[in-house]
Design a protein around this motif. Structure first.
Motif, PDB file in Angstrom:
ATOM      1  N   GLN A   1      11.962 -13.780   1.583  1.00 19.38           N
ATOM      2  CA  GLN A   1      11.736 -15.106   1.014  1.00 19.38           C
ATOM      3  C   GLN A   1      13.055 -15.764   0.625  1.00 19.38           C
ATOM      4  O   GLN A   1      13.256 -16.958   0.885  1.00 19.38           O
ATOM      5  N   VAL A   2      13.951 -14.999   0.030  1.00 15.30           N
ATOM      6  CA  VAL A   2      15.251 -15.560  -0.368  1.00 15.30           C
ATOM      7  C   VAL A   2      16.042 -15.971   0.858  1.00 15.30           C
ATOM      8  O   VAL A   2      16.649 -17.049   0.894  1.00 15.30           O
ATOM      9  N   GLU A   3      16.041 -15.130   1.898  1.00 15.48           N
ATOM     10  CA  GLU A   3      16.766 -15.480   3.125  1.00 15.48           C
ATOM     11  C   GLU A   3      16.174 -16.730   3.760  1.00 15.48           C
ATOM     12  O   GLU A   3      16.905 -17.580   4.276  1.00 15.48           O
ATOM     13  N   GLY A   4      14.856 -16.850   3.731  1.00 17.72           N
ATOM     14  CA  GLY A   4      14.222 -18.042   4.284  1.00 17.72           C
ATOM     15  C   GLY A   4      14.604 -19.289   3.506  1.00 17.72           C
ATOM     16  O   GLY A   4      14.863 -20.348   4.091  1.00 17.72           O
ATOM     17  N   LEU A   5      14.650 -19.180   2.190  1.00 22.92           N
ATOM     18  CA  LEU A   5      15.043 -20.326   1.368  1.00 22.92           C
ATOM     19  C   LEU A   5      16.510 -20.685   1.561  1.00 22.92           C
ATOM     20  O   LEU A   5      16.884 -21.854   1.509  1.00 22.92           O
ATOM     21  N   MET A   6      17.336 -19.681   1.811  1.00 23.01           N
ATOM     22  CA  MET A   6      18.764 -19.952   2.020  1.00 23.01           C
ATOM     23  C   MET A   6      19.017 -20.653   3.360  1.00 23.01           C
ATOM     24  O   MET A   6      20.021 -21.337   3.519  1.00 23.01           O
ATOM     25  N   GLN A   7      18.109 -20.501   4.313  1.00 25.74           N
ATOM     26  CA  GLN A   7      18.272 -21.121   5.620  1.00 25.74           C
ATOM     27  C   GLN A   7      17.845 -22.588   5.633  1.00 25.74           C
ATOM     28  O   GLN A   7      18.210 -23.329   6.537  1.00 25.74           O
ATOM     29  N   GLN A   8      17.073 -23.006   4.629  1.00 20.43           N
ATOM     30  CA  GLN A   8      16.610 -24.391   4.589  1.00 20.43           C
ATOM     31  C   GLN A   8      17.765 -25.315   4.228  1.00 20.43           C
ATOM     32  O   GLN A   8      18.615 -24.988   3.395  1.00 20.43           O
ATOM     33  N   ALA A   9      17.789 -26.469   4.882  1.00 20.00           N
ATOM     34  CA  ALA A   9      18.840 -27.451   4.600  1.00 20.00           C
ATOM     35  C   ALA A   9      18.565 -28.127   3.264  1.00 20.00           C
ATOM     36  O   ALA A   9      17.427 -28.466   2.941  1.00 20.00           O
ATOM     37  N   ARG A  10      19.606 -28.283   2.488  1.00 17.49           N
ATOM     38  CA  ARG A  10      19.493 -28.959   1.199  1.00 17.49           C
ATOM     39  C   ARG A  10      19.756 -30.446   1.391  1.00 17.49           C
ATOM     40  O   ARG A  10      20.692 -30.823   2.102  1.00 17.49           O
ATOM     41  N   PRO A  11      18.968 -31.310   0.785  1.00 15.17           N
ATOM     42  CA  PRO A  11      19.262 -32.747   0.906  1.00 15.17           C
ATOM     43  C   PRO A  11      20.556 -33.082   0.169  1.00 15.17           C
ATOM     44  O   PRO A  11      20.773 -32.650  -0.964  1.00 15.17           O
TER      45      PRO A  11
ATOM     46  N   THR B   1       0.849  -1.179   0.000  1.00 19.77           N
ATOM     47  CA  THR B   1       0.000   0.000   0.000  1.00 19.77           C
ATOM     48  C   THR B   1       0.888   1.232   0.000  1.00 19.77           C
ATOM     49  O   THR B   1       2.058   1.177   0.338  1.00 19.77           O
ATOM     50  N   GLY B   2       0.347   2.376  -0.360  1.00 19.27           N
ATOM     51  CA  GLY B   2       1.101   3.619  -0.347  1.00 19.27           C
ATOM     52  C   GLY B   2       1.515   4.025  -1.741  1.00 19.27           C
ATOM     53  O   GLY B   2       0.911   3.642  -2.732  1.00 19.27           O
ATOM     54  N   THR B   3       2.575   4.825  -1.798  1.00 18.66           N
ATOM     55  CA  THR B   3       3.053   5.316  -3.077  1.00 18.66           C
ATOM     56  C   THR B   3       3.790   4.211  -3.828  1.00 18.66           C
ATOM     57  O   THR B   3       4.050   3.146  -3.285  1.00 18.66           O
ATOM     58  N   VAL B   4       4.120   4.493  -5.061  1.00 22.22           N
ATOM     59  CA  VAL B   4       4.832   3.508  -5.884  1.00 22.22           C
ATOM     60  C   VAL B   4       6.179   3.178  -5.251  1.00 22.22           C
ATOM     61  O   VAL B   4       6.604   2.023  -5.216  1.00 22.22           O
ATOM     62  N   ARG B   5       6.838   4.192  -4.714  1.00 20.60           N
ATOM     63  CA  ARG B   5       8.141   3.959  -4.076  1.00 20.60           C
ATOM     64  C   ARG B   5       7.993   3.046  -2.860  1.00 20.60           C
ATOM     65  O   ARG B   5       8.783   2.122  -2.661  1.00 20.60           O
ATOM     66  N   GLU B   6       6.977   3.294  -2.031  1.00 22.74           N
ATOM     67  CA  GLU B   6       6.749   2.459  -0.855  1.00 22.74           C
ATOM     68  C   GLU B   6       6.386   1.042  -1.261  1.00 22.74           C
ATOM     69  O   GLU B   6       6.845   0.073  -0.651  1.00 22.74           O
ATOM     70  N   GLN B   7       5.566   0.907  -2.304  1.00 17.30           N
ATOM     71  CA  GLN B   7       5.196  -0.419  -2.786  1.00 17.30           C
ATOM     72  C   GLN B   7       6.432  -1.166  -3.263  1.00 17.30           C
ATOM     73  O   GLN B   7       6.602  -2.351  -2.974  1.00 17.30           O
ATOM     74  N   SER B   8       7.294  -0.481  -3.983  1.00 19.52           N
ATOM     75  CA  SER B   8       8.512  -1.100  -4.487  1.00 19.52           C
ATOM     76  C   SER B   8       9.391  -1.577  -3.337  1.00 19.52           C
ATOM     77  O   SER B   8       9.925  -2.686  -3.362  1.00 19.52           O
ATOM     78  N   GLN B   9       9.525  -0.745  -2.319  1.00 24.28           N
ATOM     79  CA  GLN B   9      10.348  -1.128  -1.173  1.00 24.28           C
ATOM     80  C   GLN B   9       9.738  -2.307  -0.429  1.00 24.28           C
ATOM     81  O   GLN B   9      10.460  -3.202   0.030  1.00 24.28           O
ATOM     82  N   GLN B  10       8.403  -2.339  -0.317  1.00 24.51           N
ATOM     83  CA  GLN B  10       7.749  -3.453   0.356  1.00 24.51           C
ATOM     84  C   GLN B  10       7.944  -4.754  -0.415  1.00 24.51           C
ATOM     85  O   GLN B  10       8.231  -5.797   0.172  1.00 24.51           O
ATOM     86  N   VAL B  11       7.813  -4.689  -1.727  1.00 25.85           N
ATOM     87  CA  VAL B  11       8.000  -5.886  -2.550  1.00 25.85           C
ATOM     88  C   VAL B  11       9.447  -6.357  -2.455  1.00 25.85           C
ATOM     89  O   VAL B  11       9.720  -7.558  -2.322  1.00 25.85           O
ATOM     90  N   GLN B  12      10.394  -5.422  -2.489  1.00 27.88           N
ATOM     91  CA  GLN B  12      11.807  -5.793  -2.371  1.00 27.88           C
ATOM     92  C   GLN B  12      12.078  -6.452  -1.026  1.00 27.88           C
ATOM     93  O   GLN B  12      12.815  -7.443  -0.945  1.00 27.88           O
ATOM     94  N   GLN B  13      11.475  -5.925   0.036  1.00 20.82           N
ATOM     95  CA  GLN B  13      11.666  -6.501   1.368  1.00 20.82           C
ATOM     96  C   GLN B  13      11.064  -7.905   1.433  1.00 20.82           C
ATOM     97  O   GLN B  13      11.670  -8.809   2.012  1.00 20.82           O
ATOM     98  N   GLN B  14       9.894  -8.105   0.825  1.00 19.50           N
ATOM     99  CA  GLN B  14       9.271  -9.424   0.827  1.00 19.50           C
ATOM    100  C   GLN B  14      10.128 -10.436   0.076  1.00 19.50           C
ATOM    101  O   GLN B  14      10.320 -11.563   0.536  1.00 19.50           O
ATOM    102  N   VAL B  15      10.660 -10.029  -1.068  1.00 17.69           N
ATOM    103  CA  VAL B  15      11.519 -10.931  -1.852  1.00 17.69           C
ATOM    104  C   VAL B  15      12.783 -11.262  -1.062  1.00 17.69           C
ATOM    105  O   VAL B  15      13.219 -12.414  -1.006  1.00 17.69           O
ATOM    106  N   LYS B  16      13.351 -10.254  -0.419  1.00 15.14           N
ATOM    107  CA  LYS B  16      14.571 -10.476   0.380  1.00 15.14           C
ATOM    108  C   LYS B  16      14.293 -11.470   1.502  1.00 15.14           C
ATOM    109  O   LYS B  16      15.102 -12.373   1.754  1.00 15.14           O
TER     110      LYS B  16
END
Length: 83
Positions: A66-76, A49-64
């Motif tokens: 998600q990537v950090e969460g995936l990097m923490q998972q153990a690989r078989p 929600t908010g301005t385009v800049r705020e939306q962009s920052q929120q999406v970037q934070q969500q992606v970051k």
């Protein structure tokens, strides 16, 4: 005379490009309204929600996150077949 026409033409082209650039920049500053969902309800809490800049920052934070969460998972680890 030819140089004068060339200079005037260059100034006219520069003015046109300046006006177009200004229109383009002002168009990106307007906030984007939230799109309604298929059910007609308000946007979910996780939607940006908010301005385009705020939306962009929120999406970037969500992606970051998600990537950090995936990097923490153990690989078989594959079994060593070359024994």
């Amino acid at each position: 005379m030819r140089a004068l026409f060339g200079l005037v033409g260059l100034v006219v082209v520069l003015a046109i490009v300046g006006v177009l650039a200004k229109k383009q920049l002002t168009a990106t500053r307007t906030p984007v309204p939230a799109l309604p969902t298929a059910t007609g309800a308000a946007a979910p809490a996780s939607a940006p929600t908010g301005t385009v800049r705020e939306q962009s920052q929120q999406v970037q934070q969500q992606v970051k996150q998600q990537v950090e969460g995936l990097m923490q998972q153990a690989r078989p680890m594959p079994e060593d077949a070359a024994k």
